[in-house]
Design a protein around this motif. Structure first.
Motif, PDB file in Angstrom:
ATOM      1  N   VAL A 448      28.533   7.919 -19.034  1.00 55.89           N
ATOM      2  CA  VAL A 448      29.440   8.246 -20.141  1.00 55.89           C
ATOM      3  C   VAL A 448      30.587   9.124 -19.646  1.00 55.89           C
ATOM      4  O   VAL A 448      31.751   8.936 -20.027  1.00 55.89           O
ATOM      5  N   ALA A 449      30.279  10.091 -18.773  1.00 53.30           N
ATOM      6  CA  ALA A 449      31.337  10.955 -18.240  1.00 53.30           C
ATOM      7  C   ALA A 449      32.356  10.152 -17.455  1.00 53.30           C
ATOM      8  O   ALA A 449      33.573  10.397 -17.544  1.00 53.30           O
ATOM      9  N   ARG A 450      31.912   9.160 -16.680  1.00 53.01           N
ATOM     10  CA  ARG A 450      32.839   8.325 -15.923  1.00 53.01           C
ATOM     11  C   ARG A 450      33.707   7.475 -16.835  1.00 53.01           C
ATOM     12  O   ARG A 450      34.904   7.289 -16.581  1.00 53.01           O
ATOM     13  N   VAL A 451      33.126   6.924 -17.880  1.00 57.36           N
ATOM     14  CA  VAL A 451      33.909   6.119 -18.817  1.00 57.36           C
ATOM     15  C   VAL A 451      34.951   6.990 -19.520  1.00 57.36           C
ATOM     16  O   VAL A 451      36.105   6.582 -19.706  1.00 57.36           O
ATOM     17  N   LEU A 452      34.572   8.204 -19.923  1.00 58.14           N
ATOM     18  CA  LEU A 452      35.525   9.104 -20.563  1.00 58.14           C
ATOM     19  C   LEU A 452      36.641   9.503 -19.595  1.00 58.14           C
ATOM     20  O   LEU A 452      37.821   9.555 -19.969  1.00 58.14           O
ATOM     21  N   ARG A 453      36.274   9.768 -18.363  1.00 49.88           N
ATOM     22  CA  ARG A 453      37.280  10.181 -17.385  1.00 49.88           C
ATOM     23  C   ARG A 453      38.237   9.034 -17.086  1.00 49.88           C
ATOM     24  O   ARG A 453      39.419   9.257 -16.789  1.00 49.88           O
ATOM     25  N   ALA A 454      37.741   7.798 -17.144  1.00 45.99           N
ATOM     26  CA  ALA A 454      38.608   6.648 -16.877  1.00 45.99           C
ATOM     27  C   ALA A 454      39.707   6.506 -17.919  1.00 45.99           C
ATOM     28  O   ALA A 454      40.758   5.926 -17.637  1.00 45.99           O
ATOM     29  N   SER A 455      39.493   7.036 -19.127  1.00 44.95           N
ATOM     30  CA  SER A 455      40.521   6.928 -20.167  1.00 44.95           C
ATOM     31  C   SER A 455      41.763   7.730 -19.820  1.00 44.95           C
ATOM     32  O   SER A 455      42.870   7.399 -20.255  1.00 44.95           O
ATOM     33  N   GLY A 456      41.622   8.807 -19.057  1.00 47.52           N
ATOM     34  CA  GLY A 456      42.769   9.614 -18.666  1.00 47.52           C
ATOM     35  C   GLY A 456      43.395  10.404 -19.788  1.00 47.52           C
ATOM     36  O   GLY A 456      44.517  10.896 -19.653  1.00 47.52           O
ATOM     37  N   ALA A 490      33.000   4.321  -7.708  1.00 46.53           N
ATOM     38  CA  ALA A 490      32.056   5.400  -7.997  1.00 46.53           C
ATOM     39  C   ALA A 490      31.109   5.022  -9.125  1.00 46.53           C
ATOM     40  O   ALA A 490      29.885   5.209  -9.027  1.00 46.53           O
ATOM     41  N   LEU A 491      31.668   4.479 -10.207  1.00 43.36           N
ATOM     42  CA  LEU A 491      30.809   4.082 -11.330  1.00 43.36           C
ATOM     43  C   LEU A 491      29.944   2.888 -10.955  1.00 43.36           C
ATOM     44  O   LEU A 491      28.779   2.799 -11.373  1.00 43.36           O
ATOM     45  N   GLY A 492      30.474   1.964 -10.149  1.00 44.36           N
ATOM     46  CA  GLY A 492      29.679   0.817  -9.724  1.00 44.36           C
ATOM     47  C   GLY A 492      28.485   1.223  -8.882  1.00 44.36           C
ATOM     48  O   GLY A 492      27.372   0.699  -9.054  1.00 44.36           O
ATOM     49  N   LEU A 493      28.692   2.176  -7.952  1.00 41.07           N
ATOM     50  CA  LEU A 493      27.572   2.657  -7.146  1.00 41.07           C
ATOM     51  C   LEU A 493      26.537   3.362  -8.011  1.00 41.07           C
ATOM     52  O   LEU A 493      25.316   3.221  -7.804  1.00 41.07           O
ATOM     53  N   LEU A 494      27.016   4.101  -9.014  1.00 42.37           N
ATOM     54  CA  LEU A 494      26.105   4.834  -9.886  1.00 42.37           C
ATOM     55  C   LEU A 494      25.202   3.885 -10.662  1.00 42.37           C
ATOM     56  O   LEU A 494      23.975   4.045 -10.689  1.00 42.37           O
ATOM     57  N   ILE A 495      25.786   2.888 -11.302  1.00 45.03           N
ATOM     58  CA  ILE A 495      24.960   1.996 -12.112  1.00 45.03           C
ATOM     59  C   ILE A 495      24.185   1.019 -11.239  1.00 45.03           C
ATOM     60  O   ILE A 495      23.176   0.453 -11.692  1.00 45.03           O
ATOM     61  N   ALA A 496      24.614   0.803  -9.989  1.00 41.20           N
ATOM     62  CA  ALA A 496      23.815  -0.028  -9.091  1.00 41.20           C
ATOM     63  C   ALA A 496      22.476   0.633  -8.800  1.00 41.20           C
ATOM     64  O   ALA A 496      21.455  -0.046  -8.658  1.00 41.20           O
ATOM     65  N   VAL A 501      16.350  -0.498 -10.791  1.00 46.83           N
ATOM     66  CA  VAL A 501      15.140  -0.363 -11.599  1.00 46.83           C
ATOM     67  C   VAL A 501      15.127  -1.375 -12.734  1.00 46.83           C
ATOM     68  O   VAL A 501      14.107  -1.996 -13.024  1.00 46.83           O
ATOM     69  N   ASP A 502      16.263  -1.542 -13.394  1.00 46.18           N
ATOM     70  CA  ASP A 502      16.372  -2.487 -14.499  1.00 46.18           C
ATOM     71  C   ASP A 502      17.741  -3.145 -14.421  1.00 46.18           C
ATOM     72  O   ASP A 502      18.769  -2.468 -14.537  1.00 46.18           O
ATOM     73  N   PRO A 503      17.808  -4.457 -14.216  1.00 48.11           N
ATOM     74  CA  PRO A 503      19.122  -5.105 -14.072  1.00 48.11           C
ATOM     75  C   PRO A 503      20.014  -4.981 -15.293  1.00 48.11           C
ATOM     76  O   PRO A 503      21.230  -5.087 -15.184  1.00 48.11           O
ATOM     77  N   LEU A 504      19.426  -4.722 -16.460  1.00 50.17           N
ATOM     78  CA  LEU A 504      20.253  -4.580 -17.663  1.00 50.17           C
ATOM     79  C   LEU A 504      21.163  -3.357 -17.595  1.00 50.17           C
ATOM     80  O   LEU A 504      22.168  -3.296 -18.305  1.00 50.17           O
ATOM     81  N   LEU A 505      20.835  -2.381 -16.754  1.00 52.79           N
ATOM     82  CA  LEU A 505      21.651  -1.176 -16.674  1.00 52.79           C
ATOM     83  C   LEU A 505      23.025  -1.457 -16.089  1.00 52.79           C
ATOM     84  O   LEU A 505      23.915  -0.612 -16.194  1.00 52.79           O
ATOM     85  N   ALA A 506      23.225  -2.612 -15.469  1.00 51.55           N
ATOM     86  CA  ALA A 506      24.555  -2.950 -14.978  1.00 51.55           C
ATOM     87  C   ALA A 506      25.557  -3.072 -16.125  1.00 51.55           C
ATOM     88  O   ALA A 506      26.762  -2.895 -15.921  1.00 51.55           O
ATOM     89  N   ALA A 507      25.070  -3.357 -17.318  1.00 48.87           N
ATOM     90  CA  ALA A 507      25.954  -3.492 -18.473  1.00 48.87           C
ATOM     91  C   ALA A 507      26.135  -2.184 -19.238  1.00 48.87           C
ATOM     92  O   ALA A 507      26.809  -2.172 -20.272  1.00 48.87           O
ATOM     93  N   LEU A 508      25.566  -1.079 -18.747  1.00 50.65           N
ATOM     94  CA  LEU A 508      25.643   0.183 -19.485  1.00 50.65           C
ATOM     95  C   LEU A 508      27.079   0.650 -19.721  1.00 50.65           C
ATOM     96  O   LEU A 508      27.393   1.089 -20.840  1.00 50.65           O
ATOM     97  N   ILE A 537      34.243  -2.922 -16.609  1.00 44.87           N
ATOM     98  CA  ILE A 537      34.008  -4.273 -16.100  1.00 44.87           C
ATOM     99  C   ILE A 537      33.957  -4.270 -14.576  1.00 44.87           C
ATOM    100  O   ILE A 537      33.092  -4.905 -13.953  1.00 44.87           O
ATOM    101  N   GLY A 538      34.900  -3.552 -13.961  1.00 49.12           N
ATOM    102  CA  GLY A 538      34.897  -3.491 -12.496  1.00 49.12           C
ATOM    103  C   GLY A 538      33.633  -2.883 -11.940  1.00 49.12           C
ATOM    104  O   GLY A 538      33.100  -3.333 -10.918  1.00 49.12           O
ATOM    105  N   ALA A 539      33.125  -1.836 -12.598  1.00 47.46           N
ATOM    106  CA  ALA A 539      31.891  -1.208 -12.131  1.00 47.46           C
ATOM    107  C   ALA A 539      30.714  -2.170 -12.242  1.00 47.46           C
ATOM    108  O   ALA A 539      29.847  -2.202 -11.353  1.00 47.46           O
ATOM    109  N   ALA A 540      30.667  -2.944 -13.328  1.00 45.67           N
ATOM    110  CA  ALA A 540      29.589  -3.924 -13.468  1.00 45.67           C
ATOM    111  C   ALA A 540      29.657  -4.965 -12.361  1.00 45.67           C
ATOM    112  O   ALA A 540      28.629  -5.379 -11.807  1.00 45.67           O
ATOM    113  N   VAL A 541      30.871  -5.385 -12.006  1.00 50.28           N
ATOM    114  CA  VAL A 541      31.030  -6.355 -10.916  1.00 50.28           C
ATOM    115  C   VAL A 541      30.565  -5.754  -9.589  1.00 50.28           C
ATOM    116  O   VAL A 541      29.872  -6.407  -8.797  1.00 50.28           O
TER     117      VAL A 541
END
Length: 1004
Positions: A448-456, A490-496, A501-508, A537-541
């Motif tokens: 959530v912090a990464r998504v908020l920071r991405a808004s700028g 950074a966000l992609g590595l985090l959710i990877a 543990v759970d592949p659904l977390l890629a969509a978090l 989207i980029g982080a999920a990819v």
């Protein structure tokens, strides 16, 4: 007193009930004299008490109490009490009696060592409180008597000597625990609603301070007694309501008049201050000394608030996890043992999916990461498992702290931390064995912090000067917005890490962005929305690319949604709205007070302005969106099943915690400098609500294991490894998805099944990508459930299944945990099978031994097992084939590799997924392989000799595994280089450059 009756209640721990029964019969008496059996009445003491009762028209009269061995030493001459029920003695214990207390006066409490009570008053009050026998019953009786309009006074002319023998019959800790419980119960019974609304939050603050001081000074027992007083009373609210209704029939005096009879302020705090001033050397003096040293060590309000918040949270976590830190974790739910480093590495790199009957394909990334972690710890995978389970709590809390860091307020960060700690998701995940729930709790604040920071946008990115945002802080405006590509990596590595543990977390990140979108629409603020979407989207990819071999395996044909839901179906039970707002996923979340954090989160919507209000609306819509999704699934409005509830509620908990932190920022920027209005009072209510939300967590910490069961299935099923020896053994598990010790596939609407090679390990937690409806194990169980066979053991035996275990509770009796009884249809179907022998092991485990078991590696007659073009044909052939008594072949506890000597003249059958990767060499020659039954391999062995069975891994699979390692290393190195360069750019102007900076080392 010619009509007096004497009733001795000897050794009766519940003497309050017995006295009430005696008083109900004492209709002819005017007074009841209640005395302990260790008091001696002076001459004429009773006459003097009765005369004073008539003279002063008193309802309760007490004597002056002295020591048994020294009649000149005073013990009591009545007592006062504060608004919390804490006693205030009017004489010091052991004070010399010089008649200085010999005047008759009104008191608030008469000690129950010797009490004269008007019998009609006692009957009107309903006697003593049966739920508060011993230690505090005198406070309860006197308080209710004064509410009814009766006087309570002490007549010093009457004297009694008290031996105080009750203290020798009850342990000191027991007395203290009962005192805290009964004082709180008395307050709940006697106070009117408005009084309780005012007094209870103050009492919570006093108790929390006492808990903290007790923990700091090394008295965890006292801290537990204070916390348990709340949980004990909350479990007895029905009794409290009944006592309140009874008291309402005789209430004559308002609470304001009662308050005038009590001591002002808090007697507990006053005692603490006296100990501090006096420099006492007891426990109280030690506490004050520690407190002074702690305060001297903290400089500045922000640092002090942060240290207090973190100190409190760390103490609670350590106290609540103390037994889990010092003892092995039970293997419940998804918290299976990891195994050794070698088996973990093999499970990741050999290109074979080991769950179920096995199949060729790329394995999950998690075993490789666990093997790396175990290697870094010197092979101590048990320690790694403890670190991963208990480490999820501080990782999530640090993430909550970092989430609120852009608010530029230490108080806001501290309150966000405490709010997230009050959410019971992580503690319930430990109690129910949810590894995925713990993972999401740890990662959700960071994502959530990464998504908020991405808004700028303010306060999470650039802030325009003079906007009234965080730039008003002395540290200046926030102007650091990382490049877009770096945020994606950074966000992609985090959710990877979470997706391992759970592949659904890629969509978090996408879930978080969708949850924030309605809030952006409501406040009409869209700046940064598209940028956040691109990063999500980029982080999920990136996460998918880092798991590319496994992602391909999941995406190819045959994959089903059950892979991601753990065997749950659309008919699975779902929580109610009350469960959702309490974040109820286990024993800690069942308390009503868990919903109090929502009151604190609402405060910012009432007083917030600017970006405080905008982001609060977004935080609330994130929580409401997730609650709505889960509720819709519970109503059957969605066509698919949902995963465990704790996997969905963690982002909602982050949203609520963020709203609480934004409320503190709004108070500091929008309310504190304004004139005193209802906004300040609402802030106090929000703070009290957050304090109440912490009480269930404090209660759960008392046991030292967060309500986690003390045992698991390894104890009752210890005979399985002993019987199996060195031979591979497959176990079939059946039960509700929430109680199975591994991840399964749906069998019925509320039951799932799974298989494991021996007792479950971590490699069994990721099922194969495809499990069609006619899979061998599931199809055989369906036939038995439909009454199509009485030889289920023969069908399962050809699959290597030696034991069938039906699990009805997370941890077998007497350890407890969530329970899910098996359907009678399933139990009756298994009981009707002629080749399944029931083994009595535990009431919560139904275990069958398969009498028709065939070893997964067995030598049989040539062509004993026919080929089959489908699973149905294979089951029909297996039902006609009896292979009872087949002996294990080759040596090795794992299915492969295995070595030994074969007799020859038949076939070697390997009960595993048919694949050309299985290879058998006999006396240096490769044996031909064929597929049999649709789910097994058979090797023709016409002549015997030394043999070796192995599972061949193609070079391309090893190359893909090496490429995955390179991808992870590349992302980590790139992020490390950019971070080092950014640090160098932030170096103050004129400062000397760092020698051999990290960025320079990376370039070289």
């Amino acid at each position: 007193l010619p009509d007096a009756r004497v009733v001795r209640l000897e050794d009766n721990p519940g003497y309050g009930r017995a006295v009430n029964a005696v008083l109900d019969e004492a209709t002819a008496t005017s007074f009841a004299l209640l005395c302990h059996d260790d008091v001696e009445l002076e001459p004429d003491a009773v006459r003097l008490l009765v005369e004073e009762a008539f003279r002063s028209n008193a309802g309760i009269v007490g004597p002056k109490i002295t020591r048994w061995d020294d009649r000149r030493a005073l013990l009591s001459a009545g007592e006062g009490a504060d608004k919390f029920g804490f006693p205030v003695p009017y004489v010091e214990r052991g004070e010399l009696d010089q008649e200085q207390h010999d005047s008759v006066r009104d008191v608030f409490v008469v000690p129950d060592a010797c009490t004269l009570v008007r019998a009609d008053l006692l009957r009107a009050l309903g006697g003593f409180d049966p739920g508060a026998s011993l230690f505090g019953d005198d406070l309860d009786l006197c308080w209710r008597a004064q509410i009814a309009g009766a006087r309570v006074l002490v007549a010093p002319a009457a004297q009694v000597a008290h031996l105080e023998a009750l203290g020798t019959r009850r342990l000191r800790d027991d007395r203290r625990r009962l005192q805290f419980r009964h004082r709180l119960r008395t307050l709940l019974v006697t106070g009117r609603p408005f009084t309780l609304l005012r007094v209870l939050p103050q009492l919570v603050v006093v108790h929390l301070a006492e808990i903290l001081i007790a923990l700091v000074t090394g008295r965890p027992g006292q801290a537990a007694d204070v916390a348990s007083s709340w949980t004990w009373n909350l479990r007895r609210l029905g009794q409290v309501r009944a006592r309140r209704r009874q008291l309402a029939t005789v209430r004559r005096v308002p609470d304001g008049d009662i308050r005038r009879l009590q001591v002002r302020g808090s007697a507990r705090i006053a005692a603490f201050v006296r100990g501090q001033i006096g420099g006492g050397d007891g426990a109280l003096g030690q506490a004050t000394g520690v407190g002074r040293r702690m305060l001297d060590a903290l400089r500045g309000p922000g640092r002090r608030d942060a240290m207090v918040a973190w100190g409190f949270v760390v103490l609670v976590l350590l106290f609540g996890s103390r037994h889990l830190l010092t003892r092995p974790l039970p293997a419940i739910g998804e918290l299976a043992p990891l195994g050794d480093v070698g088996s973990l590495f093999t499970a990741w790199s050999d290109g074979w999916r080991h769950s179920g009957l096995g199949e060729a394909g790329w394995s999950p990334t998690a075993p490789g990461l666990l093997a790396l972690g175990g290697a870094l710890l010197g092979g101590a995978t048990g320690l790694l498992r403890t670190v991963l389970v208990l480490g999820a709590l501080p990782v999530g809390l640090i993430g909550a702290w970092r989430l609120a860091a852009p608010l530029r307020s230490a108080r806001a960060s501290s309150v966000t931390l405490v709010a997230y700690a009050s959410v019971p998701l992580a503690y319930d995940a430990i109690a129910t064995g949810s590894a995925r729930g713990l993972t999401l709790y740890a990662l959700a604040p960071w994502v959530v912090a990464r998504v908020l920071r991405a808004s700028g946008t303010a306060p999470f990115g650039r802030v325009d000067p003079g906007s009234g945002g965080p730039d008003t802080h002395p540290a200046g405006p926030v102007t650091t917005v990382p490049p877009l590509w770096r945020q994606v990596l950074a966000l992609g590595l985090l959710i990877a890490l979470g997706a391992a543990v759970d592949p659904l977390l890629a969509a978090l990140p996408l879930v978080v962005w969708v949850g924030f979108l309605p809030g952006s629409l409501l406040v009409a603020r869209f700046r940064g929305t598209l940028r956040s979407l691109v990063v999500a989207i980029g982080a999920a990819v990136v996460a998918v690319l880092l798991h590319l071999p496994w992602a391909i395996e999941l995406a190819r044909g045959g994959a089903t949604w059950s892979t991601f839901t753990g065997g749950r179906t659309t008919d699975a039970p779902t929580p109610t709205l009350g469960d959702l707002v309490r974040f109820d996923t286990g024993p800690t979340g069942s308390a009503l007070l868990n919903a109090a954090v929502l009151v604190a989160a609402t405060y910012v919507l009432l007083v917030g302005r600017g970006w405080r209000f905008d982001w609060a609306v977004r935080a609330w819509t994130l929580a409401l969106s997730i609650w709505g999704l889960v509720f819709a699934a519970g109503q059957g409005w969605l066509p698919i099943a949902l995963p465990r509830t704790d996997l969905l509620l963690a982002p909602a908990a982050v949203g609520i915690a963020l709203a609480v932190g934004l409320g503190v920022a709004a108070f500091e920027l929008d309310v504190r400098r304004a004139r005193f209005t209802w906004r300040q009072l609402a802030g106090l209510v929000a703070g009290g609500a957050l304090t109440l939300a912490l009480l269930p967590v404090l209660g759960a910490s008392i046991g030292g294991r967060w309500e986690m069961p003390r045992g698991d299935v390894t104890g009752p099923l210890a005979f399985i490894p002993e019987e199996s020896g060195d031979d591979p053994t497959r176990i079939l598990w059946i039960g509700a998805p929430d109680v199975l010790p591994l991840v399964g596939w749906p069998l019925t609407a509320d039951m799932a099944y799974a298989t494991s090679a021996g007792l479950p390990t971590a490699t069994d937690l990721w099922p194969t990508a495809a499990e069609p409806l006619d899979a061998p194990v599931g199809a055989a169980l369906d036939i038995a459930l439909d009454g199509g066979t009485s030889r289920l053991g023969r069908l399962l035996g050809t699959m290597g299944v030696r034991y069938v275990v039906v699990v009805e509770q997370l941890a077998p009796a007497p350890f407890g945990g969530p329970s899910a009884p098996a359907p009678p249809r399933l139990l009756s179907a298994l009981a009707e099978q002629l080749d399944l022998e029931e083994v009595e092991v535990n009431p919560e485990l139904v275990v069958y031994r398969n009498a028709a078991w065939v070893p997964p590696r067995a030598e049989v007659a040539a062509d004993a097992l026919p080929a089959a073009d489908s699973v149905a044909a294979g089951l029909a052939a297996a039902s006609r084939t009896a292979l009872d008594g087949a002996d294990p072949a080759l040596d090795g506890q794992d299915l492969a590799p295995a070595r030994g000597t074969l007799d020859g003249g038949g076939d070697l059958v390997v009960a595993a997924g048919p694949s050309s990767r299985w290879r058998l060499e006999v006396d240096g020659s490769r044996a031909p392989r064929r597929e049999v039954l649709g789910w097994a391999n058979a090797f023709a062995v016409p002549e015997g000799g030394p043999a070796r069975l192995e599972l061949h891994t193609p070079p391309v699979d090893r190359a893909v595994a090496a490429g995955q390692v390179a991808a992870w290393a590349l992302v980590i190195v790139v992020l490390g280089v950019t971070r080092a360069e950014r640090r160098e750019l932030r170096r103050p102007v004129g400062a000397p450059p760092r020698a051999r900076s990290r960025a320079r080392r990376f370039r070289r």
